[in-house]
Design a protein around this motif. Sequence first.
Motif, mmCIF file in Angstrom:
data_model
loop_
_atom_site.group_PDB
_atom_site.id
_atom_site.type_symbol
_atom_site.label_atom_id
_atom_site.label_comp_id
_atom_site.label_asym_id
_atom_site.label_seq_id
_atom_site.Cartn_x
_atom_site.Cartn_y
_atom_site.Cartn_z
ATOM 1 N N ASN A 21 2.211 14.792 3.184
ATOM 2 C CA ASN A 21 1.135 13.936 2.650
ATOM 3 C C ASN A 21 0.711 12.862 3.654
ATOM 4 O OD1 ASN A 21 0.600 11.671 -0.190
ATOM 5 N ND2 ASN A 21 -0.815 13.084 0.731
ATOM 6 N N ILE A 22 0.811 13.196 4.955
ATOM 7 C CA ILE A 22 0.269 12.258 5.950
ATOM 8 C C ILE A 22 -0.762 12.910 6.872
ATOM 9 C CG2 ILE A 22 2.194 10.621 5.963
ATOM 10 C CD1 ILE A 22 3.152 12.014 8.585
ATOM 11 N N SER A 49 -3.959 12.897 -3.501
ATOM 12 C CA SER A 49 -3.174 13.784 -2.639
ATOM 13 C C SER A 49 -1.696 13.445 -2.776
ATOM 14 C CB SER A 49 -3.621 13.668 -1.175
ATOM 15 O OG SER A 49 -3.293 12.408 -0.635
ATOM 16 N N ALA A 50 -0.848 14.430 -2.424
ATOM 17 C CA ALA A 50 0.606 14.250 -2.514
ATOM 18 C C ALA A 50 1.280 15.249 -1.586
ATOM 19 C CB ALA A 50 1.082 14.464 -3.965
ATOM 20 N N GLY A 51 2.594 15.049 -1.373
ATOM 21 C CA GLY A 51 3.377 15.964 -0.545
ATOM 22 C C GLY A 51 4.473 16.622 -1.364
ATOM 23 N N THR A 52 4.874 17.824 -0.967
ATOM 24 C CA THR A 52 6.020 18.436 -1.652
ATOM 25 C C THR A 52 7.312 17.733 -1.242
ATOM 26 O OG1 THR A 52 6.216 20.125 0.066
ATOM 27 C CG2 THR A 52 4.915 20.701 -1.884
ATOM 28 N N ALA A 53 7.327 17.098 -0.059
ATOM 29 C CA ALA A 53 8.508 16.355 0.421
ATOM 30 C C ALA A 53 8.235 14.851 0.368
ATOM 31 C CB ALA A 53 8.823 16.765 1.850
ATOM 32 N N TYR A 55 9.512 12.708 2.752
ATOM 33 C CA TYR A 55 9.873 12.113 4.051
ATOM 34 C C TYR A 55 9.066 10.874 4.397
ATOM 35 C CZ TYR A 55 10.782 17.162 4.964
ATOM 36 O OH TYR A 55 11.153 18.472 4.894
ATOM 37 N N HIS A 56 7.792 10.900 4.066
ATOM 38 C CA HIS A 56 6.892 9.836 4.539
ATOM 39 C C HIS A 56 6.350 8.983 3.389
ATOM 40 C CE1 HIS A 56 6.855 11.340 8.669
ATOM 41 N NE2 HIS A 56 6.883 12.548 8.117
ATOM 42 N N ALA A 57 7.016 9.037 2.251
ATOM 43 C CA ALA A 57 6.514 8.306 1.072
ATOM 44 C C ALA A 57 6.272 6.835 1.413
ATOM 45 C CB ALA A 57 7.507 8.437 -0.078
ATOM 46 N N GLY A 58 5.122 6.335 0.986
ATOM 47 C CA GLY A 58 4.763 4.935 1.215
ATOM 48 C C GLY A 58 4.035 4.683 2.522
ATOM 49 N N GLU A 59 3.981 5.720 3.393
ATOM 50 C CA GLU A 59 3.329 5.523 4.698
ATOM 51 C C GLU A 59 1.824 5.816 4.610
ATOM 52 O OE1 GLU A 59 5.192 7.806 7.802
ATOM 53 O OE2 GLU A 59 7.204 7.217 7.140
ATOM 54 N N PRO A 60 1.049 5.188 5.518
ATOM 55 C CA PRO A 60 -0.372 5.551 5.614
ATOM 56 C C PRO A 60 -0.511 6.914 6.277
ATOM 57 C CG PRO A 60 0.194 3.985 7.331
ATOM 58 C CD PRO A 60 1.432 4.156 6.485
ATOM 59 N N LEU A 76 -10.536 6.180 5.103
ATOM 60 C CA LEU A 76 -9.638 6.518 3.994
ATOM 61 C C LEU A 76 -8.506 5.506 3.941
ATOM 62 C CD1 LEU A 76 -8.756 8.621 1.809
ATOM 63 C CD2 LEU A 76 -7.332 9.650 3.595
ATOM 64 N N ASP A 77 -8.209 5.023 2.734
ATOM 65 C CA ASP A 77 -7.089 4.101 2.539
ATOM 66 C C ASP A 77 -6.174 4.730 1.498
ATOM 67 O OD1 ASP A 77 -5.396 1.968 2.309
ATOM 68 O OD2 ASP A 77 -6.795 0.711 1.181
ATOM 69 N N CYS A 78 -5.024 5.256 1.908
ATOM 70 C CA CYS A 78 -4.087 5.812 0.932
ATOM 71 C C CYS A 78 -2.671 5.737 1.478
ATOM 72 C CB CYS A 78 -4.464 7.242 0.537
ATOM 73 S SG CYS A 78 -4.222 8.475 1.822
ATOM 74 N N ARG A 79 -1.709 5.946 0.617
ATOM 75 C CA ARG A 79 -0.297 5.939 0.994
ATOM 76 C C ARG A 79 0.335 7.235 0.498
ATOM 77 N NH1 ARG A 79 -1.808 2.595 3.631
ATOM 78 N NH2 ARG A 79 -1.084 0.484 4.081
ATOM 79 N N ALA A 80 1.277 7.759 1.295
ATOM 80 C CA ALA A 80 1.898 9.040 0.944
ATOM 81 C C ALA A 80 2.770 8.896 -0.303
ATOM 82 C CB ALA A 80 2.744 9.543 2.114
ATOM 83 N N ARG A 81 2.786 9.954 -1.086
ATOM 84 C CA ARG A 81 3.690 10.042 -2.242
ATOM 85 C C ARG A 81 4.106 11.492 -2.419
ATOM 86 N NH1 ARG A 81 1.893 12.155 -7.085
ATOM 87 N NH2 ARG A 81 -0.332 12.369 -7.444
#
Length: 164
Positions: A21-22, A49-53, A55-60, A76-81
Amino acid sequence: MTLDEEHGVNKTRILVVCLGNICRSPMAEGIFLDRVRRRGWSDRVAIDSAGTAAYHAGEPPDPRTLAELGRHGIALDCRARQVQDDDFERFDWILAMDSSNFDRLRQRCPAERRDRVAMMLEPVGGGDVADPYYGGLDGFARNFQQLDRAVDAWLDRIQASATP
Ligand code: 4NP
């Protein structure tokens, strides 16, 4: 479509998913948001958007994704989850960037919701949006070209299935 209780309108909710999700899914989110705005559909289509992992949660997003979006005039302004169980309830479409993401989502998804999970490139001939993380900038440029076509195709499909 689900009824948006807050706004009283039927809204289609789309979740785009990759591994971290990055890189790919934030790129898809940025393109979707831009194209939805251009079509004047911001009150009809919601994107996340989201990730299956995790690893990068909370990162831009990765700077290379932001640079590629920026080359096309998209901010785009978002953070990984990470994907959550209730995403399978909340979203009408869950679009996977590659077959590994797709398999994980289908395993995790309740059986009665499995038809909500699809490949991102399905309406433009199928295949993977390749993981660009360990490669060069050309991978991000190629991701953009693939995603740009696929986003338009998904929005055309949603328009075609919308009830008047
Ligand atoms: P993404 O790319 O799934 O498109 O966000 C990746 C980001 C991070 C890693 C792999 C792929 N990683 O291994 O940390």
